[in-house]
Design an enzyme around this catalytic site. Structure first.
Site, PDB file in Angstrom:
ATOM      1  N   ASN A  13       0.810  -0.963  -0.024  1.00 40.54           N
ATOM      2  CA  ASN A  13      -0.042   0.019   0.128  1.00 40.54           C
ATOM      3  C   ASN A  13       1.051   1.089   0.111  1.00 40.54           C
ATOM      4  O   ASN A  13       1.506   1.547   1.158  1.00 40.54           O
ATOM      5  CB  ASN A  13      -0.787   0.240   1.205  1.00 40.54           C
ATOM      6  CG  ASN A  13      -1.833   1.238   1.216  1.00 40.54           C
ATOM      7  OD1 ASN A  13      -1.696   2.080   0.623  1.00 40.54           O
ATOM      8  ND2 ASN A  13      -2.483   1.522   2.558  1.00 40.54           N
ATOM      9  N   LYS A  15       0.052   4.118  -0.309  1.00 43.78           N
ATOM     10  CA  LYS A  15      -0.816   5.560   0.446  1.00 43.78           C
ATOM     11  C   LYS A  15      -0.537   6.587  -0.620  1.00 43.78           C
ATOM     12  O   LYS A  15      -0.313   6.400  -1.791  1.00 43.78           O
ATOM     13  CB  LYS A  15      -0.073   5.537   1.806  1.00 43.78           C
ATOM     14  CG  LYS A  15      -0.367   4.440   2.669  1.00 43.78           C
ATOM     15  CD  LYS A  15       0.109   4.622   4.070  1.00 43.78           C
ATOM     16  CE  LYS A  15       0.056   3.321   4.833  1.00 43.78           C
ATOM     17  NZ  LYS A  15       0.139   3.429   6.313  1.00 43.78           N
ATOM     18  N   HIS A 102      -9.498   1.582   5.543  1.00 39.69           N
ATOM     19  CA  HIS A 102      -7.989   1.417   6.076  1.00 39.69           C
ATOM     20  C   HIS A 102      -8.057   2.390   7.290  1.00 39.69           C
ATOM     21  O   HIS A 102      -8.801   3.486   7.186  1.00 39.69           O
ATOM     22  CB  HIS A 102      -6.912   2.200   4.881  1.00 39.69           C
ATOM     23  CG  HIS A 102      -5.714   1.976   5.667  1.00 39.69           C
ATOM     24  ND1 HIS A 102      -5.148   2.728   6.476  1.00 39.69           N
ATOM     25  CD2 HIS A 102      -4.869   1.132   5.434  1.00 39.69           C
ATOM     26  CE1 HIS A 102      -3.747   2.591   6.699  1.00 39.69           C
ATOM     27  NE2 HIS A 102      -3.356   1.350   6.186  1.00 39.69           N
ATOM     28  N   GLU A 104      -6.467   4.831   8.176  1.00 41.27           N
ATOM     29  CA  GLU A 104      -6.204   6.104   8.107  1.00 41.27           C
ATOM     30  C   GLU A 104      -7.557   6.905   7.524  1.00 41.27           C
ATOM     31  O   GLU A 104      -7.784   8.004   7.610  1.00 41.27           O
ATOM     32  CB  GLU A 104      -5.084   6.078   6.946  1.00 41.27           C
ATOM     33  CG  GLU A 104      -3.892   6.041   7.908  1.00 41.27           C
ATOM     34  CD  GLU A 104      -2.682   5.493   6.925  1.00 41.27           C
ATOM     35  OE1 GLU A 104      -2.601   5.482   5.653  1.00 41.27           O
ATOM     36  OE2 GLU A 104      -1.594   5.185   7.597  1.00 41.27           O
ATOM     37  N   GLU A 174      -4.661  -4.901  11.077  1.00 43.60           N
ATOM     38  CA  GLU A 174      -3.684  -3.882  11.052  1.00 43.60           C
ATOM     39  C   GLU A 174      -3.982  -3.339  12.484  1.00 43.60           C
ATOM     40  O   GLU A 174      -4.861  -2.077  12.395  1.00 43.60           O
ATOM     41  CB  GLU A 174      -3.728  -2.754  10.016  1.00 43.60           C
ATOM     42  CG  GLU A 174      -3.452  -3.381   8.592  1.00 43.60           C
ATOM     43  CD  GLU A 174      -3.039  -2.410   7.659  1.00 43.60           C
ATOM     44  OE1 GLU A 174      -1.711  -2.539   7.068  1.00 43.60           O
ATOM     45  OE2 GLU A 174      -3.774  -1.171   7.430  1.00 43.60           O
ATOM     46  N   GLY A 180       2.797   2.384  10.670  1.00 43.50           N
ATOM     47  CA  GLY A 180       4.240   3.432  10.481  1.00 43.50           C
ATOM     48  C   GLY A 180       4.932   3.763  11.618  1.00 43.50           C
ATOM     49  O   GLY A 180       5.467   5.023  11.739  1.00 43.50           O
ATOM     50  N   SER A 220       3.998  -2.011  10.505  1.00 42.22           N
ATOM     51  CA  SER A 220       5.693  -1.983  10.494  1.00 42.22           C
ATOM     52  C   SER A 220       6.331  -3.223  10.062  1.00 42.22           C
ATOM     53  O   SER A 220       7.197  -3.722  10.535  1.00 42.22           O
ATOM     54  CB  SER A 220       5.972  -1.569  12.044  1.00 42.22           C
ATOM     55  OG  SER A 220       5.586  -0.256  12.197  1.00 42.22           O
TER      56      SER A 220
HETATM   57  P1  13P Z   1       3.278   0.464   7.640  1.00 38.93           P
HETATM   58  O1  13P Z   1       3.899  -0.649   7.219  1.00 38.93           O
HETATM   59  O2  13P Z   1       4.239   1.807   7.233  1.00 38.93           O
HETATM   60  O3  13P Z   1       3.463   0.403   9.083  1.00 38.93           O
HETATM   61  O4  13P Z   1       1.842   0.644   7.328  1.00 38.93           O
HETATM   62  C1  13P Z   1       1.115  -0.439   7.323  1.00 38.93           C
HETATM   63  C2  13P Z   1      -0.303  -0.200   6.609  1.00 38.93           C
HETATM   64  O5  13P Z   1      -1.002   0.680   6.855  1.00 38.93           O
HETATM   65  C3  13P Z   1      -0.677  -0.684   5.211  1.00 38.93           C
HETATM   66  O6  13P Z   1      -1.978  -0.490   4.817  1.00 38.93           O
END
Ligand code: 13P
Length: 258
Positions: A13, A15, A102, A104, A174, A180, A220
């Site tokens: 992803n 983003k 997601h 976010e 997740e 992140g 992560s």
């Molecule tokens: P990270 O791998 O950067 O922690 O992000 C995970 C994520 O949100 C994938 O959709």
């Protein structure tokens, strides 16, 4: 858990990162890094502005490494006055997957479970494979509410999905506190939550259908820890954020999953 197929699904992803030229370069580097590598299904979810160009690029380079494309979001609506939104129809022939719910989107765009449930329905109707994200935040984990949070998300988001349809849905666990942050979830924590999800799916849709749903882990994940997460029983693949923007890291994750 996918009982009849042991291959793992890796999803990157990206983003809101990369311009189209930067993204094209990254895609070509990933392909080059994995030349001659046989892989059944690798999914990249770039920004939507990249999807059409990438789909043309990938048509040319179809080989043993099968890269499919996914969108990061879709509208729950079919069409109309929804400025800035992208419909499922617009993704026909350029994306096979779509990320739904997601954290976010839930956090920054106030997406509710009810809306995500509708997005899921829309994706299914248009034969896009939804990757439904669920997970608790730090406060919910500290308060001991992690399981309840994930169960609530699953029960609401999947409320209108039939047992025929659920087989084509993918769920990603997740934990928000690990996204992140480099705050790595312990394998025991991941195992506990993915089985909570598998069992909920079996409860909601029966053993036949519920046990066919793939459950991914995300948070992560990098080239170093990917194998540890993939070795957890019940983890059918990975949803990778930051590390999917680094072609060497991403290729390492893909290799770890073969
Ligand atoms: P990270 O791998 O950067 O922690 O992000 C995970 C994520 O949100 C994938 O959709």
């Amino acid at each position: 858990m996918l009982m009849n197929n042991t291959s793992k699904l890796i999803v990157g992803n990206w983003k809101m990162n990369t311009t189209l030229p930067e993204g094209s370069l990254l895609l070509s580097r990933i392909i080059k890094e994995l030349t001659n590598f046989t892989y059944p299904e690798l999914v990249i979810c770039p920004p939507s502005t990249h999807l059409y160009a990438f789909s043309k690029e990938l048509e040319k380079s179809k080989g043993p490494l099968n890269i499919e494309l996914g969108a990061q979001n879709i509208s729950e609506h079919e069409e109309g006055p929804y400025t800035g939104e992208i419909s499922a129809t617009m993704l026909h022939n350029i994306a096979k997957y779509v990320i739904v719910g997601h954290s976010e989107r839930r956090k920054f765009f106030n997406e509710s479970d009810a809306v995500d449930g509708k997005k899921l329905q829309t994706a299914i109707r248009h034969r896009l494979t939804p990757i439904l994200c669920v997970g608790e935040d730090q406060q919910e984990r500290s308060d001991g509410h992690a399981k309840q949070k994930v169960l609530d998300q699953l029960n609401t988001d999947l409320a209108h999905v039939t047992s025929q349809e659920i087989k084509d849905v993918i769920v990603a666990y997740e934990p928000v506190w690990s996204i992140g942050t480099g705050n790595f979830a312990k394998p025991a924590q991941v195992e506990e939550m993915v089985w909570l999800i598998h069992n909920n799916l079996i409860e909601q849709f029966g053993k036949m259908a519920g046990s066919k749903v793939r459950v991914l882990y995300g948070g992560s994940v990098d080239g170093e820890n990917a194998r540890n997460y993939l070795n957890i029983k019940g983890v059918d693949g990975l949803l990778v954020g930051g590390a999917s923007l680094n072609y060497k890291q991403f290729a390492k994750i893909v290799r770890a999953s073969a």
